[in-house]
Design a protein around this motif. Structure first.
Motif, PDB file in Angstrom:
ATOM      1  N   TYR A   1       5.299   1.160   7.363  1.00  0.00           N
ATOM      2  CA  TYR A   1       6.281   1.489   6.285  1.00  0.00           C
ATOM      3  C   TYR A   1       7.435   0.647   6.358  1.00  0.00           C
ATOM      4  CZ  TYR A   1       8.955   4.836   9.026  1.00  0.00           C
ATOM      5  OH  TYR A   1       9.792   5.507   9.778  1.00  0.00           O
ATOM      6  N   PHE A   2       7.682   0.226   7.494  1.00  0.00           N
ATOM      7  CA  PHE A   2       8.998  -0.727   7.697  1.00  0.00           C
ATOM      8  C   PHE A   2       8.553  -2.103   7.280  1.00  0.00           C
ATOM      9  CE2 PHE A   2      11.407  -4.092  10.013  1.00  0.00           C
ATOM     10  CZ  PHE A   2      12.596  -3.559  10.183  1.00  0.00           C
ATOM     11  N   TRP A   3       7.242  -2.612   7.679  1.00  0.00           N
ATOM     12  CA  TRP A   3       6.661  -3.893   7.347  1.00  0.00           C
ATOM     13  C   TRP A   3       6.400  -3.881   5.538  1.00  0.00           C
ATOM     14  CZ3 TRP A   3       1.321  -3.547  10.306  1.00  0.00           C
ATOM     15  CH2 TRP A   3       1.704  -3.394  11.937  1.00  0.00           C
TER      16      TRP A   3
ATOM     17  N   THR B   1      11.288  -3.589  -5.488  1.00  0.00           N
ATOM     18  CA  THR B   1      10.413  -2.253  -5.342  1.00  0.00           C
ATOM     19  C   THR B   1      10.252  -1.831  -3.934  1.00  0.00           C
ATOM     20  OG1 THR B   1       8.473  -3.831  -5.438  1.00  0.00           O
ATOM     21  CG2 THR B   1       8.989  -2.570  -7.557  1.00  0.00           C
ATOM     22  N   ALA B   2      10.788  -2.581  -2.871  1.00  0.00           N
ATOM     23  CA  ALA B   2      10.485  -2.234  -1.616  1.00  0.00           C
ATOM     24  C   ALA B   2      10.663  -0.847  -0.929  1.00  0.00           C
ATOM     25  CB  ALA B   2      11.680  -3.258  -0.939  1.00  0.00           C
ATOM     26  N   ALA B   3      11.636  -0.179  -1.457  1.00  0.00           N
ATOM     27  CA  ALA B   3      11.633   1.224  -1.118  1.00  0.00           C
ATOM     28  C   ALA B   3      10.541   2.204  -1.677  1.00  0.00           C
ATOM     29  CB  ALA B   3      13.131   1.875  -2.014  1.00  0.00           C
ATOM     30  N   ALA B   4       9.823   1.658  -2.846  1.00  0.00           N
ATOM     31  CA  ALA B   4       8.976   2.559  -3.360  1.00  0.00           C
ATOM     32  C   ALA B   4       7.526   2.182  -2.673  1.00  0.00           C
ATOM     33  CB  ALA B   4       8.407   2.161  -4.691  1.00  0.00           C
ATOM     34  N   TRP B   5       7.352   1.001  -2.216  1.00  0.00           N
ATOM     35  CA  TRP B   5       6.311   0.495  -1.096  1.00  0.00           C
ATOM     36  C   TRP B   5       6.373   1.124   0.121  1.00  0.00           C
ATOM     37  CZ3 TRP B   5       1.985  -1.310  -2.687  1.00  0.00           C
ATOM     38  CH2 TRP B   5       1.599  -2.208  -3.779  1.00  0.00           C
TER      39      TRP B   5
ATOM     40  N   THR C   1       3.546   3.964   1.540  1.00  0.00           N
ATOM     41  CA  THR C   1       2.919   3.547   2.786  1.00  0.00           C
ATOM     42  C   THR C   1       3.297   4.703   3.961  1.00  0.00           C
ATOM     43  OG1 THR C   1       3.199   1.375   2.377  1.00  0.00           O
ATOM     44  CG2 THR C   1       2.860   1.829   4.463  1.00  0.00           C
ATOM     45  N   GLY C   2       4.588   4.732   3.883  1.00  0.00           N
ATOM     46  CA  GLY C   2       4.962   5.909   5.043  1.00  0.00           C
ATOM     47  C   GLY C   2       4.277   7.352   4.941  1.00  0.00           C
ATOM     48  N   TRP C   3       4.178   7.898   3.573  1.00  0.00           N
ATOM     49  CA  TRP C   3       3.648   9.220   3.411  1.00  0.00           C
ATOM     50  C   TRP C   3       1.989   9.041   3.794  1.00  0.00           C
ATOM     51  CZ3 TRP C   3       5.088  13.485   3.968  1.00  0.00           C
ATOM     52  CH2 TRP C   3       6.471  14.126   3.796  1.00  0.00           C
ATOM     53  N   PHE C   4       1.369   7.851   3.066  1.00  0.00           N
ATOM     54  CA  PHE C   4      -0.027   7.859   3.323  1.00  0.00           C
ATOM     55  C   PHE C   4      -0.632   7.695   4.544  1.00  0.00           C
ATOM     56  CE2 PHE C   4      -0.230   6.409  -1.465  1.00  0.00           C
ATOM     57  CZ  PHE C   4      -1.205   7.545  -1.585  1.00  0.00           C
ATOM     58  N   ASN C   5       0.419   7.058   5.286  1.00  0.00           N
ATOM     59  CA  ASN C   5       0.013   6.825   6.927  1.00  0.00           C
ATOM     60  C   ASN C   5       0.310   8.400   7.605  1.00  0.00           C
ATOM     61  OD1 ASN C   5       1.469   5.671   9.748  1.00  0.00           O
ATOM     62  ND2 ASN C   5      -0.207   4.888   9.198  1.00  0.00           N
ATOM     63  N   ALA C   6       1.351   8.985   7.277  1.00  0.00           N
ATOM     64  CA  ALA C   6       1.651  10.271   7.921  1.00  0.00           C
ATOM     65  C   ALA C   6       0.629  11.216   7.732  1.00  0.00           C
ATOM     66  CB  ALA C   6       3.027  10.902   7.183  1.00  0.00           C
TER      67      ALA C   6
END
Length: 297
Positions: A94-96, A105-109, A113-118
């Motif tokens: 999610y940092f990437w 749109t960086a925050a949304a991506w 990404t972070g939630w799908f990964n979690a």
């Protein structure tokens, strides 16, 4: 733009990315590789869904599907390794996403990404631990009469989850040690299992059978669909190699050790898993084979 990381320390690299080093950086490159290799876990992944694979394509899909999925996973891993070399942070994916996405749109991506990964990490942990509980319950049933019931399996599942939580609470050194042990456990496990499969059975399957026998016990008439769902055995196993990226803030020489951990875990798992599956399919397991091939469509 990616920064030049060739002449900066791990701590300086994090400062360039905007934050201070906070985690203990004590993990070696081998231990970093061991994290991803352990999560891929060919022994648990292949064995947990082996019966599923035998009914959804059989030997042909198991063998060729393993090579195909492994190669496609390697392509993904190489891309991730390149990004990891520029952004060796514990935040990982999610940092990437935040750094590489358009600023608007960086925050949304990063959020998605972070939630799908979690969610993926939670699902993988649950799946692996439930498989461990199932195997453990079967062993306890055979050795001590602890009946393999759903209630007993769920109880063991909860104990394993709590044990994992406790182990991770005590710091990265214990986890690093266990992952290094896991490397040899998996490699020696494959050697021992395949050695027994070569020496013990009186008869072995032909190469044509191992790579060409197609089985459809699904009830679906479309061979293409059966092949696609048969690939899930390999796809389920080839997961979690991004763990090397998540552990980079705790890894020495992170900008090179992290990427190497990603790629090496995929390559070693691909080779060792292929040998393991070939060993299983080349020997005559009459009990399992009779049940599978009797129902062949």
């Amino acid at each position: 733009m990616p920064l030049d990381v060739s002449r900066v320390s791990d701590e300086e690299r994090l400062k360039q990315l905007g934050y201070q080093q906070t985690l203990s950086r004590s993990m070696s490159g081998r231990a970093n590789f061991g994290v991803s290799f352990t999560i891929i876990s060919i022994l648990s992944g292949c064995m947990t869904l082996y019966g599923y694979g035998m009914n959804t394509g059989g030997p042909a899909v198991i063998m060729w599907g393993w090579l195909f999925v492994g190669l496609m996973t390697l392509f993904v891993g190489l891309s991730m390794a390149e990004v990891c070399s520029s952004y060796p942070t514990s935040a990982g994916l999610y940092f990437w996403a935040h750094r590489m996405a358009p600023s608007r749109t960086a925050a949304a991506w990063a959020w998605f990404t972070g939630w799908f990964n979690a969610l993926g990490q939670i699902a993988v942990t649950a799946g692996v631990d439930f498989g461990a509980a199932s195997f453990l319950n079967a062993l306890l049933d055979l050795q001590f009469g602890f009946t393999a019931t759903p209630g007993h399996t769920i109880t063991l599942f909860g104990i394993i989850l709590v044990l994992h939580g406790v182990l991770n609470t005590f710091g990265v050194r214990i986890v690093a040690f266990l992952n290094e042990v896991s490397i040899w456990w998996h490699i020696l496990g494959v050697v021992v299992i395949c050695g027994a499969l070569v020496l013990v059975p009186d008869h072995h399957r032909s190469t044509g059978f191992v790579f060409g026998e197609f089985v459809n016990n699904t009830g679906f008439s479309s061979s293409t669909y059966v092949v696609l769902i048969g690939l899930l055995m390999a796809q389920y196993t080839f997961t979690g190699y991004d763990a090397s990226a998540h552990m980079t803030e705790e890894t020495i020489d992170a900008s090179t050790a992290g990427p190497k951990g990603i790629v090496r875990s995929i390559l070693v798992s691909l080779a060792a898993g292929f040998i393991l599956l070939f060993g299983f399919r080349s020997c005559c397991l009459s009990g399992l084979d009779d049940g599978v091939f009797a129902g062949r469509a």
